[in-house]
Design a protein around this motif. Structure first.
Motif, PDB file in Angstrom:
ATOM      1  N   ASP A  31       8.480  -2.203   2.157  1.00  0.00           N
ATOM      2  CA  ASP A  31       8.910  -3.108   1.090  1.00  0.00           C
ATOM      3  C   ASP A  31       9.536  -2.406  -0.109  1.00  0.00           C
ATOM      4  O   ASP A  31      10.409  -2.965  -0.762  1.00  0.00           O
ATOM      5  CB  ASP A  31       7.709  -3.927   0.587  1.00  0.00           C
ATOM      6  CG  ASP A  31       7.294  -5.010   1.582  1.00  0.00           C
ATOM      7  OD1 ASP A  31       8.109  -5.372   2.446  1.00  0.00           O
ATOM      8  OD2 ASP A  31       6.150  -5.497   1.490  1.00  0.00           O
ATOM      9  N   VAL A  32       9.012  -1.224  -0.438  1.00  0.00           N
ATOM     10  CA  VAL A  32       9.459  -0.583  -1.680  1.00  0.00           C
ATOM     11  C   VAL A  32       9.646   0.915  -1.453  1.00  0.00           C
ATOM     12  O   VAL A  32       8.831   1.543  -0.770  1.00  0.00           O
ATOM     13  CB  VAL A  32       8.406  -0.755  -2.813  1.00  0.00           C
ATOM     14  CG1 VAL A  32       8.904  -0.144  -4.125  1.00  0.00           C
ATOM     15  CG2 VAL A  32       8.031  -2.215  -3.023  1.00  0.00           C
ATOM     16  N   TRP A  38       0.869  -1.193   0.000  1.00  0.00           N
ATOM     17  CA  TRP A  38       0.000   0.000   0.000  1.00  0.00           C
ATOM     18  C   TRP A  38       0.894   1.228   0.000  1.00  0.00           C
ATOM     19  O   TRP A  38       1.823   1.318   0.810  1.00  0.00           O
ATOM     20  CB  TRP A  38      -0.859  -0.017   1.269  1.00  0.00           C
ATOM     21  CG  TRP A  38      -1.861   1.088   1.370  1.00  0.00           C
ATOM     22  CD1 TRP A  38      -1.628   2.354   1.839  1.00  0.00           C
ATOM     23  CD2 TRP A  38      -3.252   1.032   1.026  1.00  0.00           C
ATOM     24  NE1 TRP A  38      -2.791   3.084   1.796  1.00  0.00           N
ATOM     25  CE2 TRP A  38      -3.809   2.301   1.302  1.00  0.00           C
ATOM     26  CE3 TRP A  38      -4.088   0.029   0.511  1.00  0.00           C
ATOM     27  CZ2 TRP A  38      -5.160   2.602   1.084  1.00  0.00           C
ATOM     28  CZ3 TRP A  38      -5.427   0.328   0.296  1.00  0.00           C
ATOM     29  CH2 TRP A  38      -5.948   1.596   0.575  1.00  0.00           C
ATOM     30  N   ARG A  39       0.631   2.155  -0.898  1.00  0.00           N
ATOM     31  CA  ARG A  39       1.465   3.358  -0.940  1.00  0.00           C
ATOM     32  C   ARG A  39       1.044   4.350   0.147  1.00  0.00           C
ATOM     33  O   ARG A  39      -0.129   4.707   0.250  1.00  0.00           O
ATOM     34  CB  ARG A  39       1.373   4.035  -2.299  1.00  0.00           C
ATOM     35  CG  ARG A  39       2.414   5.126  -2.449  1.00  0.00           C
ATOM     36  CD  ARG A  39       2.400   5.710  -3.838  1.00  0.00           C
ATOM     37  NE  ARG A  39       3.586   6.524  -4.083  1.00  0.00           N
ATOM     38  CZ  ARG A  39       3.768   7.208  -5.188  1.00  0.00           C
ATOM     39  NH1 ARG A  39       2.874   7.163  -6.162  1.00  0.00           N
ATOM     40  NH2 ARG A  39       4.856   7.928  -5.365  1.00  0.00           N
ATOM     41  N   TRP A  40       2.020   4.780   0.894  1.00  0.00           N
ATOM     42  CA  TRP A  40       1.777   5.702   2.006  1.00  0.00           C
ATOM     43  C   TRP A  40       2.781   6.844   1.911  1.00  0.00           C
ATOM     44  O   TRP A  40       3.978   6.620   1.836  1.00  0.00           O
ATOM     45  CB  TRP A  40       1.918   4.952   3.340  1.00  0.00           C
ATOM     46  CG  TRP A  40       1.649   5.790   4.532  1.00  0.00           C
ATOM     47  CD1 TRP A  40       0.462   6.388   4.870  1.00  0.00           C
ATOM     48  CD2 TRP A  40       2.584   6.142   5.556  1.00  0.00           C
ATOM     49  NE1 TRP A  40       0.598   7.085   6.039  1.00  0.00           N
ATOM     50  CE2 TRP A  40       1.893   6.955   6.486  1.00  0.00           C
ATOM     51  CE3 TRP A  40       3.925   5.857   5.793  1.00  0.00           C
ATOM     52  CZ2 TRP A  40       2.499   7.487   7.621  1.00  0.00           C
ATOM     53  CZ3 TRP A  40       4.537   6.380   6.929  1.00  0.00           C
ATOM     54  CH2 TRP A  40       3.827   7.182   7.825  1.00  0.00           C
ATOM     55  N   VAL A  54       4.794  -4.252  -9.043  1.00  0.00           N
ATOM     56  CA  VAL A  54       3.651  -4.183  -9.954  1.00  0.00           C
ATOM     57  C   VAL A  54       2.622  -3.182  -9.428  1.00  0.00           C
ATOM     58  O   VAL A  54       2.272  -3.203  -8.253  1.00  0.00           O
ATOM     59  CB  VAL A  54       2.973  -5.574 -10.089  1.00  0.00           C
ATOM     60  CG1 VAL A  54       1.836  -5.505 -11.098  1.00  0.00           C
ATOM     61  CG2 VAL A  54       3.984  -6.642 -10.492  1.00  0.00           C
ATOM     62  N   HIS A  55       2.163  -2.300 -10.331  1.00  0.00           N
ATOM     63  CA  HIS A  55       1.036  -1.416 -10.041  1.00  0.00           C
ATOM     64  C   HIS A  55      -0.150  -1.943 -10.845  1.00  0.00           C
ATOM     65  O   HIS A  55      -0.085  -1.945 -12.074  1.00  0.00           O
ATOM     66  CB  HIS A  55       1.305  -0.001 -10.551  1.00  0.00           C
ATOM     67  CG  HIS A  55       2.353   0.743  -9.785  1.00  0.00           C
ATOM     68  ND1 HIS A  55       2.766   1.998 -10.148  1.00  0.00           N
ATOM     69  CD2 HIS A  55       3.038   0.426  -8.663  1.00  0.00           C
ATOM     70  CE1 HIS A  55       3.679   2.422  -9.283  1.00  0.00           C
ATOM     71  NE2 HIS A  55       3.872   1.485  -8.385  1.00  0.00           N
ATOM     72  N   LEU A  68       5.945  -8.246  -5.405  1.00  0.00           N
ATOM     73  CA  LEU A  68       5.311  -7.141  -4.677  1.00  0.00           C
ATOM     74  C   LEU A  68       4.356  -6.400  -5.601  1.00  0.00           C
ATOM     75  O   LEU A  68       4.728  -6.039  -6.718  1.00  0.00           O
ATOM     76  CB  LEU A  68       6.393  -6.165  -4.204  1.00  0.00           C
ATOM     77  CG  LEU A  68       7.468  -6.745  -3.292  1.00  0.00           C
ATOM     78  CD1 LEU A  68       8.710  -5.853  -3.278  1.00  0.00           C
ATOM     79  CD2 LEU A  68       6.900  -6.899  -1.888  1.00  0.00           C
ATOM     80  N   PHE A  69       3.157  -6.174  -5.145  1.00  0.00           N
ATOM     81  CA  PHE A  69       2.237  -5.368  -5.963  1.00  0.00           C
ATOM     82  C   PHE A  69       1.436  -4.449  -5.060  1.00  0.00           C
ATOM     83  O   PHE A  69       1.337  -4.657  -3.859  1.00  0.00           O
ATOM     84  CB  PHE A  69       1.288  -6.253  -6.778  1.00  0.00           C
ATOM     85  CG  PHE A  69       0.064  -6.721  -6.011  1.00  0.00           C
ATOM     86  CD1 PHE A  69       0.143  -7.795  -5.135  1.00  0.00           C
ATOM     87  CD2 PHE A  69      -1.159  -6.065  -6.147  1.00  0.00           C
ATOM     88  CE1 PHE A  69      -0.980  -8.220  -4.421  1.00  0.00           C
ATOM     89  CE2 PHE A  69      -2.285  -6.488  -5.434  1.00  0.00           C
ATOM     90  CZ  PHE A  69      -2.190  -7.572  -4.563  1.00  0.00           C
TER      91      PHE A  69
END
Ligand code: DNO
Length: 382
Positions: free
Chosen positions: A60-61, A5-7, A297-298, A341-342
């Protein structure tokens, strides 16, 4: 596949304990306040990581460790910029963060003309209107040659839009386009945009590609040594814009980049929404072609029109066959030792989302809906 999840850290009104309720396991984040080209300090990285860990996640990313415009232009003190980038990678690796996303789009990051376009059953989405973009370039920016860069229908509709638009329509359009500027939230007015565009005058696709290859040769060996997987994000939308060249828009573009430095650390962020808005891109085929080089992956979807416009669709609803893409990704994952990872990329603004001023596309409920749908597909296919 591992759900992330992008934060946006201090720039995100959504709290990590809300994210926890989505079921996502990993966080995608960046030190957005650090100016491009400066080193990400180890203590700042550790502080962000600890905040994420304390909330029960792993970081993670990194999205993104952005590339300074001088590197894209190929001018300025490049030795210092390359050294700083390598040092940031080393600091990230030392704190345990090993997947790094970035893009190579000059000036802009992503481009939309409407940040809250209505969706049929309620809620809003991000939208790219080729006609409004043409109107912006032709009539507001007055860029020479802009008329030739758009589908004739878009030019015609753009002329008509401009004729009838009010001052506030134009201001809103400028605001939407400028929202896609990366960095610590710089915004340009029309005059400012014109002058920054001048700094790219004469730069061709080949020049930009050569500058990317130079960057890769400078940083990939270090990344490989550190165990970091770099993954370039495609252009959004995947076409030249504002007269600026773009070089990460098609399967052929990606192949050239992967071959330029042919090792796993030089990888791809498969963004199905960005690539999916390009007419010729076959997403399941791209997923298959680069199966072993996709590190992140998005997943999102778009509905395209023939004049080059597109709307962000619900995740399982648009022109991209996401079920087929996920099927390819699961096959790719079966040959790996680590989970792929997505994240559910973007979401509509649904229900109470409209009351929270998030980064455009990064709503809570809209993304939760997307993630839940994708989770169902992954579960069924596996
Ligand atoms: C937009 C995102 C992009 C992406 C960068 C990666 O929502 O997909 O901003 O994070 O292009 O460098």
């Amino acid at each position: 596949m591992r759900e992330t999840w992008r934060w946006f850290g201090e720039f995100d009104p959504i709290l990590l304990d809300q994210v926890a309720q989505t079921g996502a396991q990993g966080i995608v984040s960046a030190l957005h306040a650090v100016p491009y080209g400066e080193i990400w300090a180890r203590d700042a990285i550790a502080a962000r990581r600890d905040e994420i860990t304390a909330a029960g996640f792993t970081w993670d990313v990194v999205e993104s460790l952005s590339v300074h415009e001088d590197i894209k232009r190929g001018t300025g003190d490049l030795d210092r910029l390359f050294a700083n980038y390598r040092q940031s990678l080393a600091n990230l690796a030392a704190e345990g963060i090993k997947t790094v996303c970035y893009n190579f789009m000059p000036i802009l990051d992503w481009t939309r003309t409407d940040l809250a376009a209505p969706v049929a059953r309620g809620g809003t989405c991000l939208h790219f209107s080729a006609s409004k973009m043409a109107a912006f370039e032709i009539h507001m920016l007055k860029r020479t040659g802009a008329r030739d860069d758009y589908h004739p229908d878009a030019v015609c509709a753009g002329d008509a839009w401009f004729e009838t638009s009010s001052e506030s329509d134009r201001t809103e359009l400028l605001y939407a386009i400028m929202s896609g500027l990366p960095g610590a939230y710089d915004r340009y007015d029309v005059e400012g945009l014109r002058s920054v565009l001048k700094t790219y005058e004469g730069l061709t696709h080949d020049d930009l590609r050569a500058n990317l290859v130079r960057f890769l040769k400078e940083v990939i060996p270090t990344a490989a040594e550190l165990g970091i997987m770099m993954c370039i994000h495609p252009d959004d939308p995947p076409r030249d814009i504002l007269g600026l060249p773009r070089i990460v828009s098609t399967q052929d573009d990606i192949r050239l980049i992967m071959e330029a430095v042919d090792e796993p650390a030089n990888g791809l962020t498969l963004c199905t929404g960005s690539l999916g808005s390009g007419a010729g891109n076959d997403l399941p085929a791209i997923a298959r072609a680069f199966a072993d080089r996709i590190h992140f992956v998005h997943l999102r979807n778009v509905t395209k029109s023939k004049d080059g416009s597109f709307s962000e669709a619900a995740h399982l609803d648009g022109d991209v066959d996401l079920v087929a893409v996920i099927d390819e990704l699961l096959k790719a994952e079966s040959h790996r030792t680590v989970e792929l990872l997505f994240r559910a990329d973007h979401g509509h603004a649904l229900l109470t989302d409209a009351a929270t001023l998030t980064q455009p596309g990064y709503t809570l409920i809209g993304r939760l809906r997307g993630l839940a749908e994708l989770r169902g597909v992954i579960c069924a296919l596996s």
